[in-house]
Design an enzyme around this catalytic site. Sequence first.
Site, short mmCIF file in Angstrom:
data_model
loop_
_atom_site.label_atom_id
_atom_site.label_comp_id
_atom_site.label_asym_id
_atom_site.label_seq_id
_atom_site.Cartn_x
_atom_site.Cartn_y
_atom_site.Cartn_z
N HIS A 35 0.84 -1.21 0.00
CA HIS A 35 0.00 0.00 0.00
C HIS A 35 0.87 1.26 0.00
O HIS A 35 0.58 2.24 -0.68
CB HIS A 35 -0.88 0.05 1.26
N GLN A 59 -18.62 -6.22 -0.42
CA GLN A 59 -17.78 -7.05 -1.29
C GLN A 59 -17.39 -8.38 -0.65
O GLN A 59 -16.64 -9.15 -1.22
CB GLN A 59 -16.55 -6.29 -1.76
O1 PAF Z 1 -8.44 -3.78 -3.04
C1 PAF Z 1 -9.03 -3.38 -2.02
O2 PAF Z 1 -8.45 -3.16 -0.97
C2 PAF Z 1 -10.53 -3.18 -2.08
O3 PAF Z 1 -11.15 -4.14 -2.88
C3 PAF Z 1 -10.94 -1.76 -2.51
C4 PAF Z 1 -10.51 -1.46 -3.94
C5 PAF Z 1 -10.34 -0.75 -1.56
C6 PAF Z 1 -12.47 -1.62 -2.46
O4 PAF Z 1 -12.95 -1.86 -1.18
#
Ligand code: PAF
Length: 284
Positions: A35, A59
């Site tokens: 990140h 999700q």
């Molecule tokens: O890749 C992720 O961490 C997640 O799928 C995202 C793009 C932040 C959406 O919640």
Amino acid sequence: MKVVSTAEELQKATSSPDSTPLGFVPTMGALHRGHITLVRNAAGLCRKVVVSIYVNPTQFNDQDDLKNYPRTLDDDLQLLSPVLRENDIVFTPDDKEIYPVKDRRVFHFGNLENVMEALHRPGHFNGVAQVVSRLFEIVKPDIAIFGQKDFQQLAVIKELVRQTGNKVKIIDNPIVREDDGLAMSSRNRLLSQSIRKKAGIIYKTISAAASMINEHDIPYLISYVKKNIERAEGFSVEYFEIVDDIELKPVSARCEMKKENKYFGCIAVKAGNIRLIDNIEIPL
Ligand code: PAF
């Protein structure tokens, strides 16, 4: 850096003239060096950067996975503080801020819905599209940066941007790996010690398969990957597919692969009870 949790505060903080180009790195927190690479890249390209930290419930197709997803906000802010500049922003919304009303939108992504993660995590990409489109609506970034580890997610997001006509530029960043090759992921911290010690086998095996593309046919490579990884106790391969990088159509023979396209070997593995994904470009 400034930490805000409402869309109104965020919009205030990004309305000044020094906010363009505005870079955006959406995350679900539990931040790691992967990140931080995305954030550094955004800071190099943009005058202001927004990093969002939000674990998006829509999700997750498995409620236990949502419950167990690591939440480490204090550590995340500590990791970000040396990287972000004074004017950059960390956005930490709650569910009501993102979904003031239940999001019932249903997205369609053609073949991207019929392969790999979409088959194993039903509804996952619809949830990703809901949250990403909502975050884009709130943040209004010029540039958004995503990691290539989530290969299919990246294709879905590019398609979402194409369908909605959003002007945001999507940039993808290479996978950042641990010393043994394991792709960095927030989920790695959930691996037991004994599983973590063996997890380098995933990248080693897909790298070996990629290097054998001109010597063996694809069914052989798929079976090689499965057998080699499953020799490690506690590991089971959900799928290994070789796909093109646009529609993500699986290829079943070397002769289907065209020089003008790019192909990736994509894998999902259950490592103990943690699900990991990874991918590698297949050199032609
Ligand atoms: O890749 C992720 O961490 C997640 O799928 C995202 C793009 C932040 C959406 O919640």
